[in-house]
Design an enzyme around this catalytic site. Structure first.
Site, mmCIF file in Angstrom:
data_model
loop_
_atom_site.group_PDB
_atom_site.id
_atom_site.type_symbol
_atom_site.label_atom_id
_atom_site.label_comp_id
_atom_site.label_asym_id
_atom_site.label_seq_id
_atom_site.Cartn_x
_atom_site.Cartn_y
_atom_site.Cartn_z
ATOM 1 N N LYS A 62 -21.862 -6.724 -22.242
ATOM 2 C CA LYS A 62 -23.425 -6.367 -22.493
ATOM 3 C C LYS A 62 -24.232 -7.044 -21.517
ATOM 4 C CE LYS A 62 -22.340 -6.812 -26.640
ATOM 5 N NZ LYS A 62 -21.631 -6.333 -27.916
ATOM 6 N N ASP A 89 -17.226 -1.090 -24.788
ATOM 7 C CA ASP A 89 -17.596 -2.248 -25.726
ATOM 8 C C ASP A 89 -17.879 -1.576 -27.165
ATOM 9 O OD1 ASP A 89 -17.897 -4.929 -27.002
ATOM 10 O OD2 ASP A 89 -20.051 -4.218 -27.114
ATOM 11 N N SER A 140 -16.564 -8.883 -24.914
ATOM 12 C CA SER A 140 -17.485 -7.820 -25.619
ATOM 13 C C SER A 140 -18.954 -8.422 -25.121
ATOM 14 C CB SER A 140 -17.364 -8.097 -27.100
ATOM 15 O OG SER A 140 -18.180 -7.107 -27.794
ATOM 16 N N ARG A 185 -12.446 -2.959 -33.648
ATOM 17 C CA ARG A 185 -12.032 -4.257 -33.889
ATOM 18 C C ARG A 185 -12.542 -4.392 -35.319
ATOM 19 N NH1 ARG A 185 -14.946 -7.378 -29.806
ATOM 20 N NH2 ARG A 185 -14.081 -9.214 -30.876
ATOM 21 N N HIS A 206 -28.006 -15.364 -25.645
ATOM 22 C CA HIS A 206 -27.398 -14.748 -26.691
ATOM 23 C C HIS A 206 -26.817 -15.678 -27.858
ATOM 24 C CE1 HIS A 206 -24.530 -11.408 -28.208
ATOM 25 N NE2 HIS A 206 -23.713 -12.346 -28.548
#
Ligand code: URA
Length: 470
Positions: free
Chosen positions: A187, A161, A183, A168, A82
């Site tokens: 995932k 999320d 967040s 947000r 990520h």
């Protein structure tokens, strides 16, 4: 549950109990807590932060709000990467098929463009026909069959999320370390990973520009992953200039294809290889691995379990790097990308012939307005210009024009002469070209003296500490 009392406690610097976070998230998911109360709480968290225990409790509640994939039957390490987001960051398009070609299973879940940064899903969707909206069943079946799927967040994965993130985004509470960490990790943990590699960007084009806070973000996510049996490491990488030359969806996809074919820009290849080596290294911390020498022959049926987080690494990185470079040089990674494209409804011929990607109507060369040294190429200006030119979104429901963007050959530190070509602008009309030109005038800073550029890969962060790499 008396929500104003919880907001008040957080506002005044107190902490919520783990049970309170769990009940609050469940009540929010059921529609019993209105958005305005949640938004007020998020703002209180933004200013007051979360304790370790609160961060862990919020994360667990967010993961628990949806389903979890389970690939434990595959018998090979299931690893994802990520990135915290950047400009010109097309690494995922190269890395997912590359890692799968090296024997990992990669259920890669990515996002769309966010703020000034581009998103992997938008890049993939520039390939004619490519479908990123796979269901969980389709994802599972594809990973079992070809070892890799490249998808967006499905409605079943961490649905809280998705709602919190949207909230947000419109309440100025994105840039908050524990909220970002929860967040992202909600995932990733729902993907059923055996390990995770984080690419944490540093510099003016990163979401979190402060070096100390980006390290804190990396360490928070590593702790959350490791505490839940998911070995997690991070590389700190440069985002004080765009990565590679291409910025813009179809242009970046083309550059990613060139990298898979062994013709990519040096920085894209170097960063991708470094991340691939980390993915393989993390993979060695899960049982069921076939060792660093061999190729996976299929997705067998052995159980994968994480070994303790504090087990010494003992990894032969040079051997892993040879394996990664071989997957690139042999064409196996490019072939894997063709399989992904075909499996997800796209035209795999783009890998042989990238001119099949959508092309901009207007293209113009940009020449250096004066001579000197390239001191900076400012990624935020480039990212924002692409959005204004139609290549990104200002509202969630905007269409994205995949063809627009820039190819910037100027690199910090490079000497240039007046009128030397340093970039090309790709736009849908003359107004877009003018906009792009004005952006390049500001983004490419030419002057005298030495350029200050961050090292491409500066550090490896693990649960054990920070190892400087440059
Ligand atoms: N990406 C995410 O998925 N969540 C954040 O909060 C920030 C970046």
């Amino acid at each position: 549950m008396f929500v104003p009392g919880l907001i008040e406690r957080k506002r005044d610097g107190g902490a919520l109990l783990a049970d309170e976070w769990r009940e609050l998230v469940a009540a929010f998911q059921d529609g019993q807590v209105p958005d305005y109360q949640m938004a007020a709480l998020l703002m209180a968290v933004f200013f007051r932060g979360l304790t370790r225990e609160e961060t862990a409790a919020l994360l667990d509640a967010m993961v628990g709000s949806g389903s979890r994939l389970d690939f434990s039957h595959l018998g090979v390490p299931v690893i994802d990467k990520h990135s915290t987001g950047g400009v010109g960051d097309k690494v995922s398009l190269v890395l997912a098929p590359l890692a799968a070609a090296c024997g990992l299973a990669v259920p890669m879940m990515s996002g769309r463009g966010l703020g000034h940064t581009g998103g992997t899903l938008d890049k993939l969707e520039s390939i004619p026909g490519f479908r990123t909206g796979l269901s969980l069943d389709e994802t599972r079946a594809q990973v079992e069959r070809i070892g890799v799927a490249m998808i967006g967040q499905t409605p079943e994965i961490a649905p809280v999320d998705k709602r919190l993130y949207a909230m947000r985004d419109v309440t100025a509470t994105v840039e908050c370390v524990p909220l970002i960490a929860c967040s992202i990790m909600s995932k990733k943990l729902a993907e059923g990973l055996g390990g995770l590699v984080l690419d944490v960007k540093q510099g003016s084009g990163a979401f979190i520009t402060d070096a100390e806070r980006s390290l804190e973000l990396a360490q928070t996510m590593i702790r959350l992953g490791e505490d839940r049996g998911c070995p997690t490491v991070a590389l700190l990488t440069a985002m004080d200039r765009p990565l590679g030359r291409a910025c813009g969806n179809a242009l970046e996809t083309e550059e990613a294809i060139m990298a898979l074919r062994g013709e990519g820009p040096e920085d894209v290849v170097e960063e991708t290889v470094a991340l691939a080596v980390e993915m393989l290294a993390v993979g060695t911390r899960t049982q069921g691995h076939r060792g660093t020498g061999g190729e996976r022959e299929g997705h067998g049926r052995r159980r994968q379990t994480a070994v303790p987080a504090n087990r010494p690494a003992g990894v032969d990185r040079a051997a892993l790097e040879r394996r990664v470079l071989d997957a690139l040089a042999s064409g196996k990674a490019a072939e894997k990308f063709q399989q992904v494209i075909e499996a997800q409804g796209g035209n795999p011929a783009v890998v042989e012939d990238p001119s099949l990607l959508p092309q901009a109507k207007e293209v113009e060369v940009y020449y250096a307005p004066k001579g000197g040294t390239i001191l900076r190429v400012e990624p935020r200006i480039i990212g924002r210009a692409i959005i204004e030119m139609g290549g990104g979104r200002t509202r969630a429901d905007d269409d994205v024009d995949p063809t627009v963007g820039f190819v910037i050959t100027a690199r910090p530190g490079q000497p240039v002469h007046t009128s030397e070509p340093v970039a090309s602008i790709f736009a849908r009309d003359r107004a877009g070209i003018d906009l792009g030109r004005r952006a390049l005038d500001r983004a490419i800073v030419i002057g005298e003296g030495k350029a200050e550029a961050l090292p491409l890969v500066s550090a490896r962060v693990t649960a054990q500490g920070v190892e400087q790499l440059a």
